[in-house]
Every structure is written in structure tokens, then in C-alpha cells.
Write an enzyme that holds these catalytic residues in place. Structure first.
Site, PDB file in Angstrom:
ATOM      1  N   GLY A 291     -19.198  -9.354  70.922  1.00 55.56           N
ATOM      2  CA  GLY A 291     -17.863  -9.944  70.155  1.00 55.56           C
ATOM      3  C   GLY A 291     -17.076  -8.956  69.836  1.00 55.56           C
ATOM      4  N   CYS A 292     -15.747  -9.190  69.359  1.00 56.95           N
ATOM      5  CA  CYS A 292     -14.886  -8.091  69.099  1.00 56.95           C
ATOM      6  C   CYS A 292     -15.183  -7.397  68.143  1.00 56.95           C
ATOM      7  CB  CYS A 292     -13.414  -8.406  69.299  1.00 56.95           C
ATOM      8  SG  CYS A 292     -13.293 -10.152  68.178  1.00 56.95           S
ATOM      9  N   PHE A 293     -15.217  -8.158  66.599  1.00 53.05           N
ATOM     10  CA  PHE A 293     -15.629  -7.538  65.515  1.00 53.05           C
ATOM     11  C   PHE A 293     -17.064  -6.712  65.776  1.00 53.05           C
ATOM     12  CE2 PHE A 293     -13.206 -10.528  62.757  1.00 53.05           C
ATOM     13  CZ  PHE A 293     -12.415  -9.200  62.094  1.00 53.05           C
ATOM     14  N   ALA A 294     -18.006  -7.247  66.307  1.00 52.54           N
ATOM     15  CA  ALA A 294     -19.235  -6.534  66.584  1.00 52.54           C
ATOM     16  C   ALA A 294     -19.386  -5.410  67.397  1.00 52.54           C
ATOM     17  CB  ALA A 294     -20.060  -7.684  67.345  1.00 52.54           C
TER      18      ALA A 294
ATOM     19  N   CYS B 141     -16.380  -3.214  67.466  1.00 56.72           N
ATOM     20  CA  CYS B 141     -15.610  -2.257  66.512  1.00 56.72           C
ATOM     21  C   CYS B 141     -16.654  -1.618  65.719  1.00 56.72           C
ATOM     22  CB  CYS B 141     -14.539  -2.778  66.111  1.00 56.72           C
ATOM     23  SG  CYS B 141     -13.304  -1.600  65.394  1.00 56.72           S
TER      24      CYS B 141
END
Length: 322
Positions: free
Chosen positions: A131-134, A136
């Protein structure tokens, strides 16, 4: 050439993936499946691709004609597809949904964060794209986990662009609501926490701390800017050495002395990390483009690894900073 198919071609991540594959020297797009757009030109949905392709969306699934299948589907749909269809053994899979990110004996998907699992990705058949948040947040703290330094709670605030909510409009992604506005959502309960905890526990077996994560909706289109802090008594020179050593042989994550701006990574597959020490607090700033390093760019990175290519092929992208 790597012959590629895409299932779920109408969303933002699919549009970016199509663009990357069209310009990749070793990839060939064979089909793009979209049940809602079958028969329509790709450019009818992804207007930024005018002049780049004459492909049309299809409802067919010529799985025997490809080497690699990408899923750009809604969460839950990849799992349903795999349960109801037989994908040929020789076809590799990269799933951009969250369906298989938590590893377990019930499936063989490898968690596709190259900065954590590059060797395993190279030998895998099925990849679960992070995932994107994960992505970053993990890139900001993986070096600490490797050195067994995550021994107190992590405090994370991360702001994301509106494309993170997907292409379908909602009350919180509507321009008149999102513009000139900011809000939090899913505090302490965001679904990406599970995969972050999985990765940190993989590197640091003793890891049992809490991640206090506040996701924030930003009034911009793309990018994630994360600030993380943790108790740390080690001096900044040693911390920087640990980070530079960890990312030394990785092609997309860089440690910068200057406090970076989000626009330095938007439209690229890069992650920039900046470190500061204030008394006994370590502040970690990490930032990515949510649609590229946080999704489609990382998927192409994984494709390069799966097929033995140099990992940066097709991913030399210019930031939209000026």
C-alpha cells in the site's frame, strides 16, 4: 519482451501502470480488461495517453497469451478472481490490491517491497504490491528495525493527495470539499498498519511497539508526506550511517541533508528521507508519489525484479517540481 495483461484498467493506478508499460523497453501490453469500459478506447478514460496508444479495453481474458498479469482491482476482487479462474502456471502475477499483502500458508504471494524483500521477489511467482501509506512509512523506519532500534512507540502523521482515494468520486474527494481543506480519517486504525507491523516484525523479531498513525487528507492531487518520530538516544551521525548503509544498494530511496519538499518526488518512483535529532527524539521525514512509488511504479519495479531486469528500467522519471 514481457507480455503483460491488466485486469481493472479504469482507475488512477491502472492509468499510471499503462503509461509506464507503454514506455518500458522490455514490456508489451497485450490486453487491458475492464468490464465497465469494454470496447472503449484507453484514451477515452485516460486522456493523458492521447497519441501514446490505440488499445481498447476488452472484456476478454486471453491469459494464455501473456507472461505477467497485473491486478488493479478494488480490494477483494483479486481474491474472488483467483477463486473463480485458473491462471496458467507460467503466468506471474502482481496484485496492486491489499488482498494478499498479509503473508500466510493459504497463499504464495510475496510482499513486494523491494527494499525489504528484493531477493524473495526475484524468486517469486506471485507478488502482493504494498500500500501507498505502508510503503512511505516503512521506508522511513526499516533501517531502525534492522538494527533492533524500535523499542518504543512510533508516532506517525502522514498527509496524502486526493488520488489516494481512487477515481470514483465521494463526498470527501469532491473538489469543492477537498480544496482549501484538510481532515483526518481512520486514526490509529488504518488498514495499512497490518502490513507495516508484518514487515517490522520480520526485521526485528522482538518488535512489539505500537504505531500511532494519523492519516490526513490533503488538498493536493498526489504524493504522501510522512513525519515519524520515536525515542532514540543514538546520535544523528550514527543514525545517518545506519540509513545510508541500509539503502546503499537500493536504487530509489535516498537520504537527504536538506529538508525536502513533496514536489521533489511527485511523478517519480523515488522516496526521499530526511533525519533530524531533537534531544532524545528522532524525527524521520519520508515522502513518495502515492501512484508511483506507492503503487504502479513499485509494481513495475517488481516486474523488473521478477524477470531479471535492471531494477530501474522504465522508471527514470522526471519530478514535476518545475
Amino acid at each position: 519482451m514481457i507480455k503483460c495483461g491488466i485486469i481493472g484498467g479504469a482507475g488512477y493506478t491502472a492509468g499510471e501502470l499503462i503509461r509506464l508499460l507503454l514506455n518500458h523497453p522490455d514490456a508489451e501490453l497485450t490486453f487491458i480488461n475492464s468490464s465497465s469500459n469494454a470496447g472503449n478506447k484507453i484514451t477515452d478514460v485516460h486522456g493523458g495517453l492521447y497519441g501514446e496508444t490505440d488499445l481498447v479495453f476488452t472484456s476478454e481474458l486471453p491469459l494464455d497469451s501473456i507472461d505477467l498479469l497485473f491486478f488493479c482491482t478494488a480490494h477483494g476482487d483479486t481474491k474472488k478472481f483467483m477463486e473463480n479462474h485458473t491462471v496458467p502456471e507460467n503466468v506471474k502475477i502482481i496484485d496492486l490490491s491489499m488482498d494478499y499483502r498479509i503473508e500466510g500458508p493459504e497463499h504464495d504471494f510475496v510482499y513486494g517491497l523491494p527494499e525489504l524483500n528484493r531477493r524473495r521477489i526475484c524468486n517469486a511467482r506471485h507478488i502482493a504490491n504494498p500500500g501507498c501509506f505502508a510503503t512511505c512509512i516503512q521506508l522511513g523506519v526499516l533501517p531502525l528495525a534492522k538494527h533492533l532500534m524500535l523499542n518504543s512507540d512510533l508516532h506517525v502523521n502522514a498527509i496524502t493527495g486526493s488520488t489516494g482515494a481512487g477515481v470514483k468520486p465521494s463526498s470527501t474527494s469532491h473538489f469543492s470539499w477537498r480544496n482549501d481543506n484538510i481532515s483526518i480519517y481512520k486514526p490509529f486504525t488504518h488498514q495499512h498498519l497490518a502490513e507495516i507491523n508484518q514487515s517490522l516484525s520480520q526485521l526485528q523479531k522482538s518488535y512489539s511497539s505500537r504505531i500511532n498513525f494519523i492519516p490526513v487528507r490533503g488538498n493536493f492531487s498526489r504524493g504522501i508526506f510522512a513525519t515519524t518520530y520515536i525515542d532514540c538516544k543514538i546520535d544523528l551521525v550514527e543514525i545517518r550511517r545506519i540509513y545510508e548503509e541500509y539503502y546503499d544498494d537500493h536504487s530509489f530511496t535516498f537520504i537527504t541533508d536538506k529538508n525536502p519538499d513533496l514536489k521533489q518526488v511527485v511523478n517519480t518512483n523515488k522516496c526521499l528521507i530526511h533525519l533530524q535529532k531533537i534531544d532524545d527524539k528522532l524525527l524521520i521525514i519520508s515522502m513518495i508519489d502515492n501512484l508511483l512509488k506507492g503503487a504502479s511504479g513499485q509494481a513495475v519495479h517488481n516486474m523488473n525484479l521478477l524477470f531479471g531486469l535492471e531494477e530501474t528500467v522504465g522508471l527514470h522519471l522526471k519530478p514535476s517540481a518545475f
